[in-house]
Write a protein that holds these residues in place. Structure first.
Motif, PDB file in Angstrom:
ATOM      1  N   SER A  76      -2.114   3.996   6.260  1.00  0.00           N
ATOM      2  CA  SER A  76      -2.552   2.760   5.598  1.00  0.00           C
ATOM      3  C   SER A  76      -3.271   1.852   6.591  1.00  0.00           C
ATOM      4  O   SER A  76      -4.310   1.289   6.276  1.00  0.00           O
ATOM      5  CB  SER A  76      -1.354   2.040   4.990  1.00  0.00           C
ATOM      6  OG  SER A  76      -0.718   1.248   5.954  1.00  0.00           O
ATOM      7  N   ASP A  77      -2.804   1.781   7.842  1.00  0.00           N
ATOM      8  CA  ASP A  77      -3.460   0.928   8.832  1.00  0.00           C
ATOM      9  C   ASP A  77      -4.865   1.423   9.131  1.00  0.00           C
ATOM     10  O   ASP A  77      -5.803   0.631   9.218  1.00  0.00           O
ATOM     11  CB  ASP A  77      -2.652   0.904  10.135  1.00  0.00           C
ATOM     12  CG  ASP A  77      -1.407   0.020   9.971  1.00  0.00           C
ATOM     13  OD1 ASP A  77      -1.346  -0.655   8.910  1.00  0.00           O
ATOM     14  OD2 ASP A  77      -0.567   0.032  10.876  1.00  0.00           O
ATOM     15  N   PRO A 121       6.697   5.127  -5.314  1.00  0.00           N
ATOM     16  CA  PRO A 121       6.435   3.689  -5.131  1.00  0.00           C
ATOM     17  C   PRO A 121       5.618   3.406  -3.870  1.00  0.00           C
ATOM     18  O   PRO A 121       4.726   2.543  -3.868  1.00  0.00           O
ATOM     19  CB  PRO A 121       7.848   3.107  -4.991  1.00  0.00           C
ATOM     20  CG  PRO A 121       8.760   4.116  -5.572  1.00  0.00           C
ATOM     21  CD  PRO A 121       8.133   5.457  -5.365  1.00  0.00           C
ATOM     22  N   LYS A 122       5.844   4.187  -2.811  1.00  0.00           N
ATOM     23  CA  LYS A 122       5.094   3.952  -1.561  1.00  0.00           C
ATOM     24  C   LYS A 122       3.611   4.228  -1.769  1.00  0.00           C
ATOM     25  O   LYS A 122       2.743   3.448  -1.345  1.00  0.00           O
ATOM     26  CB  LYS A 122       5.617   4.903  -0.458  1.00  0.00           C
ATOM     27  CG  LYS A 122       6.947   4.501   0.141  1.00  0.00           C
ATOM     28  CD  LYS A 122       7.109   5.284   1.455  1.00  0.00           C
ATOM     29  CE  LYS A 122       8.595   5.507   1.790  1.00  0.00           C
ATOM     30  NZ  LYS A 122       8.748   6.650   2.708  1.00  0.00           N
ATOM     31  N   ILE A 123       3.365   5.401  -2.450  1.00  0.00           N
ATOM     32  CA  ILE A 123       1.959   5.777  -2.630  1.00  0.00           C
ATOM     33  C   ILE A 123       1.244   4.770  -3.542  1.00  0.00           C
ATOM     34  O   ILE A 123       0.123   4.334  -3.263  1.00  0.00           O
ATOM     35  CB  ILE A 123       1.859   7.216  -3.213  1.00  0.00           C
ATOM     36  CG1 ILE A 123       2.440   8.205  -2.173  1.00  0.00           C
ATOM     37  CG2 ILE A 123       0.398   7.566  -3.534  1.00  0.00           C
ATOM     38  CD1 ILE A 123       2.517   9.639  -2.664  1.00  0.00           C
ATOM     39  N   GLU A 145      -2.457   0.073  -4.247  1.00  0.00           N
ATOM     40  CA  GLU A 145      -2.630  -1.361  -4.548  1.00  0.00           C
ATOM     41  C   GLU A 145      -3.244  -2.084  -3.359  1.00  0.00           C
ATOM     42  O   GLU A 145      -4.215  -2.816  -3.479  1.00  0.00           O
ATOM     43  CB  GLU A 145      -1.251  -2.008  -4.814  1.00  0.00           C
ATOM     44  CG  GLU A 145      -0.663  -1.754  -6.180  1.00  0.00           C
ATOM     45  CD  GLU A 145      -1.487  -2.389  -7.276  1.00  0.00           C
ATOM     46  OE1 GLU A 145      -1.395  -3.626  -7.450  1.00  0.00           O
ATOM     47  OE2 GLU A 145      -2.262  -1.637  -7.924  1.00  0.00           O
ATOM     48  N   GLN A 146      -2.629  -1.831  -2.203  1.00  0.00           N
ATOM     49  CA  GLN A 146      -3.009  -2.544  -0.980  1.00  0.00           C
ATOM     50  C   GLN A 146      -4.463  -2.248  -0.616  1.00  0.00           C
ATOM     51  O   GLN A 146      -5.237  -3.152  -0.309  1.00  0.00           O
ATOM     52  CB  GLN A 146      -2.092  -2.044   0.152  1.00  0.00           C
ATOM     53  CG  GLN A 146      -1.954  -3.026   1.270  1.00  0.00           C
ATOM     54  CD  GLN A 146      -1.110  -2.418   2.424  1.00  0.00           C
ATOM     55  OE1 GLN A 146      -0.690  -1.240   2.368  1.00  0.00           O
ATOM     56  NE2 GLN A 146      -0.862  -3.227   3.434  1.00  0.00           N
ATOM     57  N   ALA A 202      -7.629  -4.736  -0.638  1.00  0.00           N
ATOM     58  CA  ALA A 202      -8.407  -4.947   0.590  1.00  0.00           C
ATOM     59  C   ALA A 202      -9.895  -4.679   0.342  1.00  0.00           C
ATOM     60  O   ALA A 202     -10.778  -5.411   0.822  1.00  0.00           O
ATOM     61  CB  ALA A 202      -7.883  -4.046   1.704  1.00  0.00           C
ATOM     62  N   LEU A 203     -10.175  -3.613  -0.452  1.00  0.00           N
ATOM     63  CA  LEU A 203     -11.571  -3.299  -0.762  1.00  0.00           C
ATOM     64  C   LEU A 203     -12.232  -4.469  -1.501  1.00  0.00           C
ATOM     65  O   LEU A 203     -13.355  -4.870  -1.195  1.00  0.00           O
ATOM     66  CB  LEU A 203     -11.643  -2.042  -1.645  1.00  0.00           C
ATOM     67  CG  LEU A 203     -11.499  -0.683  -0.919  1.00  0.00           C
ATOM     68  CD1 LEU A 203     -11.298   0.438  -1.944  1.00  0.00           C
ATOM     69  CD2 LEU A 203     -12.731  -0.400  -0.063  1.00  0.00           C
ATOM     70  N   SER A 204     -11.493  -4.999  -2.479  1.00  0.00           N
ATOM     71  CA  SER A 204     -12.061  -6.069  -3.292  1.00  0.00           C
ATOM     72  C   SER A 204     -12.302  -7.331  -2.460  1.00  0.00           C
ATOM     73  O   SER A 204     -13.328  -7.991  -2.594  1.00  0.00           O
ATOM     74  CB  SER A 204     -11.143  -6.293  -4.497  1.00  0.00           C
ATOM     75  OG  SER A 204     -11.041  -7.661  -4.773  1.00  0.00           O
ATOM     76  N   GLN A 205     -11.387  -7.636  -1.570  1.00  0.00           N
ATOM     77  CA  GLN A 205     -11.572  -8.839  -0.726  1.00  0.00           C
ATOM     78  C   GLN A 205     -12.760  -8.678   0.208  1.00  0.00           C
ATOM     79  O   GLN A 205     -13.568  -9.587   0.384  1.00  0.00           O
ATOM     80  CB  GLN A 205     -10.306  -9.077   0.100  1.00  0.00           C
ATOM     81  CG  GLN A 205      -9.275  -9.843  -0.672  1.00  0.00           C
ATOM     82  CD  GLN A 205      -8.003 -10.086   0.148  1.00  0.00           C
ATOM     83  OE1 GLN A 205      -7.982  -9.861   1.359  1.00  0.00           O
ATOM     84  NE2 GLN A 205      -6.947 -10.512  -0.533  1.00  0.00           N
TER      85      GLN A 205
END
Ligand code: PHE
Length: 353
Positions: free
Chosen positions: A2-3, A52-54, A59-60, A64-67
Motif C-alpha cells: 500500500s505504501d 476487509p484489508k484488501i 478504498e485508500q 488517494a487517486l481522486s485527491q
C-alpha cells in the motif's frame, strides 16, 4: 504494497502519469484487482481476515487517486490562469490614423457657405468632350484661347470624330448644368481639373470650384457681393478687401480677375487688409453666346460665373506653402494638415473647423 502504491500516486506529475498508476492498481490486470481475485481461492477463515484489508486498501488507493487528480487539475488550471492572460488595461492607439484631406475639408466648407446663399452643388465628368470644355464656352477650334490652357488630349476612340480631353477647368459644368436645369439657377461645382504643368505652384491635377448664377437682371454688383460674402465667410474675417481687374475669358463679358488684399501679421502674409494684393479667382458676366449655346434666351437670362483654385484657397487659409505636398500622400503631412473626420464645417460652429 500500500505504501509503494501511495508513493507512486503522490509522485505522479501529470494526469496521464496518474492514470497509468490507476490502471496498474485497479485495472483489469492491476495489483489490487489481482488481490481481490485471490480472495476466491482462500479458505473461509483466511478470507474473513484478508477481505476487509484488501477492501480497505482499495478504498485508500481510490481516495488517494481522486485527491491527487484534483490537485493536478487545480495546478493545471492555476498555470493556465497565470499564463493565458489578456491585459485589458492596454492603452488604445493614441489617435485615429485617418484624416480628412484639406482639399476635401475646404470643399465641404465651400458647400456649407454657398448653401447658405442658396447654391446647390453640381458635378460634371473629368473626361470631357472638346465641345463642353471649349466650344460651348465660346472657344471655337483654332481659337487662341485654347492654347491658354495646356490640355491633356485622350486618344480618340474608334468612330469618335474628336478626341476627348481631361477637363482643364470646371467651366464645362456651367454648360451641363444650364442644359439640364435651365434657368434660373445657382450652383457651385467643385472638382478636379488637369493641365500639363508642374512646379512648386502647379501640379498636373488640381482643384477648382466654379460658381454660376443665372437669373433675370443679374449684374456685376451681384457678383461682387457674392464673392465678398463668400471670402469673408471662408477666411472668417470682416476685413476682406477685393479688387476687380478687367481681364479676358472667352466665356464671360465683361471679365474680371479678382485680387484679395493681404497684410503682414507676425511676419506672415495673411489674407485681410490691403497692404498688397494677390489674385484669387477669375470671373465675369456669362457671355450671351454661352447662354445661347445652352438653349436659353440671352435677352431674358443673364448671369455671372467665377472659377477659383481650391488648393490655393486651402494654402492661404491653413498655411501650407508647397502645393506638391498636397498630392504626395506623406502620412506626416496628412497628420499635420488633415482634419478629424468629425470636424464637419458648419456656419454656426465656424467653417474653419
Ligand atoms: N475657367 C477659368 C479658368 O480656369 C476661370 C473662370 C471661371 C473665369 C468662370 C471666369 C468665369 O481660368
Amino acid at each position: 504494497m500500500s505504501d509503494a502504491l501511495l508513493d507512486r500516486i503522490s509522485a505522479a506529475k501529470t494526469l496521464p502519469e496518474l492514470d497509468a498508476v490507476r490502471v496498474a492498481a485497479l485495472g483489469k490486470s492491476g495489483e489490487i484487482t489481482a488481490l481481490l481475485k485471490s480472495l476466491g481461492g482462500m479458505d473461509a477463515d483466511t478470507r474473513a481476515v484478508e477481505a476487509p484489508k484488501i477492501h480497505a486498501l482499495r478504498e485508500q488507493v481510490t481516495e488517494a487517486l481522486s485527491q491527487r487528480k484534483t490537485a493536478l487539475e487545480t495546478a493545471e488550471l492555476d498555470r493556465k490562469l497565470a499564463t493565458e492572460t489578456i491585459d485589458l488595461s492596454l492603452p488604445a492607439p493614441d489617435s485615429v490614423t485617418g484624416t480628412v484631406h484639406p482639399v476635401s475639408q475646404v470643399m465641404d466648407e465651400l458647400a456649407e457657405i454657398f448653401a447658405e446663399l442658396g447654391f446647390a452643388v453640381a458635378e460634371g465628368p473629368e473626361i470631357e468632350t472638346q465641345w463642353y470644355n471649349f466650344s460651348a464656352l465660346n472657344m471655337p477650334e483654332n481659337h487662341p484661347a485654347r492654347a491658354m490652357q495646356d490640355t491633356f488630349y485622350l486618344e480618340p476612340r474608334d468612330g469618335e470624330a474628336e478626341a476627348r480631353v481631361l477637363r482643364t477647368h470646371t467651366s464645362p459644368v456651367q454648360i451641363r448644368t444650364m442644359e439640364k436645369s435651365g434657368a434660373p439657377l445657382r450652383v457651385i461645382a467643385p472638382g478636379r481639373v488637369y493641365r500639363s504643368d508642374s512646379d512648386a505652384t502647379h501640379t498636373p491635377m488640381f482643384h477648382q470650384v466654379e460658381g454660376l448664377v443665372i437669373d433675370r437682371a443679374i449684374h456685376m454688383g451681384h457678383l461682387k457681393w457674392t464673392l465678398e460674402t463668400f471670402l469673408k465667410a471662408y477666411f472668417e474675417r470682416g476685413d476682406i478687401v477685393l479688387r476687380m481687374r478687367p481681364s479676358y475669358f472667352p466665356f464671360t463679358e465683361p471679365s474680371a480677375e479678382v485680387d484679395v488684399g493681404w497684410s503682414m501679421e507676425k511676419g506672415r502674409r495673411v489674407v485681410g487688409g490691403s497692404e498688397g494684393w494677390m489674385e484669387v479667382l477669375g470671373s465675369g458676366m456669362v457671355h450671351p453666346k454661352v447662354i445661347a449655346n445652352c438653349g436659353l434666351d440671352p435677352d431674358e437670362w443673364q448671369g455671372f460665373a467665377f472659377g477659383c483654385g481650391i488648393d490655393r484657397l486651402a494654402m492661404l487659409k491653413y498655411g501650407m506653402d508647397d502645393l506638391r505636398a498636397f498630392f504626395d500622400g506623406d502620412i506626416r503631412w496628412l497628420k499635420h494638415y488633415g482634419f478629424r473626420a468629425l470636424d464637419v464645417p458648419t456656419l454656426s460652429g465656424g467653417v474653419g473647423a
